[in-house]
Design a protein around this motif. Structure first.
Motif, PDB file in Angstrom:
ATOM      1  N   ASP A 226      10.391   5.804  31.120  1.00 22.43           N
ATOM      2  CA  ASP A 226      10.181   6.009  29.695  1.00 22.43           C
ATOM      3  C   ASP A 226      11.491   6.583  29.141  1.00 22.43           C
ATOM      4  OD1 ASP A 226       9.506   7.594  27.323  1.00 22.43           O
ATOM      5  OD2 ASP A 226       7.412   7.263  27.872  1.00 22.43           O
TER       6      ASP A 226
ATOM      7  N   LYS B 119      12.094   8.708  27.076  1.00 19.70           N
ATOM      8  CA  LYS B 119      12.069  10.147  26.849  1.00 19.70           C
ATOM      9  C   LYS B 119      12.746  10.938  27.970  1.00 19.70           C
ATOM     10  CE  LYS B 119      10.381  14.000  24.908  1.00 19.70           C
ATOM     11  NZ  LYS B 119      10.690  14.427  23.549  1.00 19.70           N
ATOM     12  N   TRP B 120      12.694  10.409  29.188  1.00 26.87           N
ATOM     13  CA  TRP B 120      13.380  11.086  30.285  1.00 26.87           C
ATOM     14  C   TRP B 120      14.847  11.300  29.955  1.00 26.87           C
ATOM     15  CZ3 TRP B 120      10.822  13.543  33.839  1.00 26.87           C
ATOM     16  CH2 TRP B 120       9.587  13.069  34.281  1.00 26.87           C
TER      17      TRP B 120
ATOM     18  N   ASN C 165      15.112  17.192  29.804  1.00 28.13           N
ATOM     19  CA  ASN C 165      14.703  16.264  30.857  1.00 28.13           C
ATOM     20  C   ASN C 165      15.918  15.669  31.563  1.00 28.13           C
ATOM     21  OD1 ASN C 165      12.037  16.660  30.241  1.00 28.13           O
ATOM     22  ND2 ASN C 165      11.822  14.775  29.064  1.00 28.13           N
TER      23      ASN C 165
ATOM     24  N   PRO D 144       7.369  12.905  31.000  1.00 28.31           N
ATOM     25  CA  PRO D 144       8.552  13.494  30.369  1.00 28.31           C
ATOM     26  C   PRO D 144       8.236  14.254  29.085  1.00 28.31           C
ATOM     27  CG  PRO D 144       8.504  11.101  30.028  1.00 28.31           C
ATOM     28  CD  PRO D 144       7.400  11.434  30.990  1.00 28.31           C
ATOM     29  N   TYR D 145       7.133  13.896  28.430  1.00 21.20           N
ATOM     30  CA  TYR D 145       6.778  14.600  27.193  1.00 21.20           C
ATOM     31  C   TYR D 145       6.249  15.980  27.526  1.00 21.20           C
ATOM     32  CZ  TYR D 145       7.347   9.907  25.484  1.00 21.20           C
ATOM     33  OH  TYR D 145       7.883   8.685  25.206  1.00 21.20           O
TER      34      TYR D 145
ATOM     35  N   LEU E  35       6.802  17.642  30.393  1.00 25.35           N
ATOM     36  CA  LEU E  35       7.857  18.440  31.030  1.00 25.35           C
ATOM     37  C   LEU E  35       8.767  19.094  30.003  1.00 25.35           C
ATOM     38  CD1 LEU E  35       9.239  16.550  34.126  1.00 25.35           C
ATOM     39  CD2 LEU E  35       8.406  18.883  34.050  1.00 25.35           C
ATOM     40  N   GLU E  36       8.974  18.406  28.899  1.00 22.07           N
ATOM     41  CA  GLU E  36       9.871  18.972  27.905  1.00 22.07           C
ATOM     42  C   GLU E  36       9.266  20.188  27.216  1.00 22.07           C
ATOM     43  OE1 GLU E  36      10.784  16.864  24.260  1.00 22.07           O
ATOM     44  OE2 GLU E  36      12.916  17.188  24.613  1.00 22.07           O
TER      45      GLU E  36
END
Lengths: 490, 226
Positions: A116, A118-119, A125, B39-40, B42-43
């Motif tokens: 994704d 977003k990583w 991240n 990832p959402y 984790l942020e």
């Protein structure tokens, strides 16, 4: 094997899938085909006439229009496009190709997880959770942005809008520099298929956000091609800089919801707007592990080079509240291509980006790790002509580094490297080499390469040393370019 | 970086002993490991665990998802269900840990609260007082889970409309519940900062399907109590 279902798709082909343990998406249940080459995604709710019409056009007319034309095969990697329609158990489903394996992490601890966007878009991240071997280089991020721009350009050229472009809907692989636009079935055709969703937070255009605060429904602004262009600009900014262009420190309200509506909508303000610095974020001590990306002084948007900077200004200053002023996907594509020729390799051992964009300094250094560029640096400024006699500057240049290749699109302005490029046009025509403390251009396939300064041809197989002020005719004809050589960093 | 705090209030009263408490532990573990691949989450996600039986305890103070490790949950042999005390402690932690937005600085995103209980509050008076105070502590979402046959739904209604009733307290139904919770938390972290559109104000459309930003449905074993 009792879970295997065999059914006939709308195109007459047979589809075999394993009808158990679905992966659940927002509105669809997805099942693997038996050969794992595709997934069958069933809509959980029954589709109405318009919904069915949309997916039929998607796998039919729109798909043909894009894939069955010159350069069509290029799009197979850029779009994960639904291929057929199946019906089973009273439900309608689409058959979508499986994501390529490069879009799944290979390194632990994220092995097997989808890449994704977003990583990579988030500094936290990117710095802390993405394994170093998966972080790619500045050059691969540029290629990712280039592919996304091309994809959006192609959709828009077909009269379609994606309507929900975001890091969630494009998988990226910074290792190979590839991107793939997914979730195509939400496509918007103005006047025909309205959008299902408003978009994803961080990417919704300001006019959409602020219009939804209005009582008057008729004034609502819905996702469209111009809101796609806002989302595309945000994506490119995120992938180059790992921070959001509009999320800064400016406060409008102590109520988080109103704050959000203001900063993403009516009062949206570019964090790096040079004329209004009130939204510039300060680096907070607890965010030290997000450095250097969140430090606007250390990594300003100028590090993306002059062409992208100009487009960021156009997208986030002129076009932020004026949708028609936003740069088109083709503008981004062109600027990214020009920027790719401005890139220099960085050999700093701890450099997080391995490349940087030349900033027009006589003594350049890498903004990401601080390493000084050591070799003499030839810069080729290009000139173009209309009549074959007088040449004017093109506002385009190429940096020379070891192993840099010369291609048809460098020497002939009629050739653009995109999906229409033929295999023969993609062949390397020459390269640069640093030998005995000087730079030379080796001609491999430029029939008309000519040294204007010394009035002599350089035939294929020959080479010429680059000196300050040297002028080269790269190709004949009115579309052939002339290059003027400057040597910087000496 | 703005945080999305998540408070988890767990009933560790006597009746949770044995399989139920183990199942909750496994559920927590599964949830955190799946969130660590998101990832959402984790942020932004920070987690805290507060348990309650005879007394309420902060087992894990608000901790970044990456640093969070599942605490060892234990249920004493017999003990009351002091949910009122748990809420009192939660509010204290809220005052201490949550950074509010001000006119000078952006604070945390509104926290999420998950309450899981298998009985009814024993400290009724305190519970009612705390429910009245809830309005001073805004949450983005409160989810309550009434686990097992003896769980009372009625008192939880004072906290939220989102109540999930688990008929049985075996590992399988807990497993599904926690998987659903991870999806909800994942969604919440994805949607922080989304502009909320009231139901009647949704995009005018010939509605073919629910919008893509909706939660997947909860697993079948869970009844939604209205």
């Amino acid at each position: 094997m009792s879970d295997v279902v065999t059914t006939r798709a709308n195109d007459g082909s047979t589809v075999e899938f394993i009808y158990k343990d679905p992966m659940q998406g927002g509105v669809k249940d997805c099942y693997w085909t038996t050969d794992k080459s595709a997934v069958v995604a069933f809509y959980r709710n029954k589709l109405d006439y318009a919904g069915k019409d949309r997916i039929e056009k998607l796998v039919g007319q729109y798909r043909d229009g894009i894939f069955n034309q010159t350069g069509g095969s290029y799009w197979k990697d850029v779009f994960c496009w639904p291929e057929k329609i199946v019906e089973h158990d009273g439900r309608t489903g689409i058959v979508v190709p499986a994501y390529d394996k490069r879009f799944f992490f290979e390194a632990d601890p994220l092995k097997g997880t989808e890449k994704d966007g977003k990583w990579f878009a988030s500094a936290k991240n990117f710095n802390r959770f993405v394994p170093p071997s998966e972080r790619g280089e500045l050059r691969t991020f540029l290629r990712i942005c280039l592919q996304l721009s091309r994809g959006v350009r192609r959709l828009h050229a077909a009269g379609l809008a994606h309507s929900d472009l975001s890091y969630r809907n494009c998988l990226i692989d910074p290792k190979s520099g590839s991107a793939c636009i997914i979730d195509i079935d939400g496509l918007v055709v103005p006047g025909l298929f309205p959008p299902d969703v408003l978009g994803t937070p961080d990417f919704i255009a300001p006019e959409v956000v602020s219009s939804f605060a209005l009582k008057d429904r008729s004034k609502r602004v819905l996702p469209s091609r111009s809101t796609d262009l806002h989302a595309l600009a945000v994506l490119i900014y995120l992938y180059f800089l790992h921070r959001h262009p509009l999320r800064g420190d400016k406060i409008y309200s102590a109520d988080p919801e109103i704050q959000e509506q203001m900063e993403m909508g009516e009062k949206a303000l570019f964090v790096e707007n040079p004329n209004d610095r009130s939204n510039r974020p300060k680096v907070k001590p607890e965010d030290s592990r997000c450095l250097p990306w969140i430090d606007l002084d250390k990594i300003p948007y100028e590090t993306t080079g002059p062409y992208l900077k100009a487009l960021f200004n156009q997208a986030f200053i002129d076009g932020l509240h004026n949708p028609f002023a936003r740069p088109s996907a083709a503008d981004w594509e062109d600027a990214l291509l020009k920027t790719s020729d401005l890139m220099l390799p960085c050999d700093g051992s701890s450099c997080p980006k391995r490349w940087f964009v030349y900033d027009n300094k006589t003594r350049p250094s890498c903004p990401y790790c601080g390493k000084r560029y050591e070799k003499p640096l030839p810069v080729l400024d290009f000139y173009i002509t209309r009549d074959g006699a007088s040449f004017r500057p093109e506002n385009r240049r190429a940096m020379v580094w070891s192993g840099q290749g010369v291609y048809k699109w460098h020497i002939d302005r009629a050739v653009v490297p995109n999906e229409k490029l033929s295999a023969s046009e993609g062949k390397r025509l020459g390269y640069f080499v640093f030998h005995n403390s000087r730079w030379s251009l080796v001609n491999e396939g430029m029939p008309d390469l000519f040294d204007i300064t010394n009035d002599k041809p350089i035939p294929p197989g020959g080479h010429i040393a680059l000196t300050n002020g040297l002028r080269l005719r790269l190709a004949a004809g009115n579309t052939g370019r002339v290059a003027n050589v400057q040597i910087a960093n000496v | 970086m703005r945080r999305l705090p998540i408070y988890i209030l767990l009933d560790t009263s006597g009746s949770m002993r044995g399989e139920p408490i183990e199942a909750v532990k496994v559920g927590l573990q599964t949830m955190t490991s799946s969130l660590r691949r998101d990832p959402y989450a984790l942020e932004t996600v920070w987690l805290s665990v507060i348990t309650f039986d005879l007394e309420a305890k902060v087992l894990v103070p608000l901790t970044e998802l990456e640093q969070f490790s599942t605490p060892n949950l234990r249920a004493p042999e017999t003990s009351p269900t002091n949910l009122g005390e748990a809420l009192e402690l939660l509010f204290k932690r809220y005052r201490l840990e949550i950074k509010k937005s001000t006119l000078q600085e952006k604070g945390d995103w509104l926290p999420l609260l998950l309450v899981m209980t298998d009985g009814k509050p024993s400290d009724t008076q305190l519970f009612n007082r705390m429910v009245a105070e809830l309005k001073n502590y805004p949450f983005a979402k409160i989810i309550a889970c009434a686990a097992g046959a003896k769980a009372k739904v009625e008192p939880l209604k004072a906290l939220t409309d989102e109540i999930y009733a688990l008929d049985t307290m075996d590992a399988a139904s807990f497993g599904k519940f926690w998987a659903w919770v991870s999806t909800t938390v994942g969604r919440a972290s994805l949607e922080v900062g989304s502009i909320r559109i009231k139901e009647e104000e949704k995009v005018p459309e010939p509605s073919h399907e629910p919008p893509d930003d909706e939660l997947p449905p909860p697993p079948e074993e869970i009844r939604i109590v209205f």
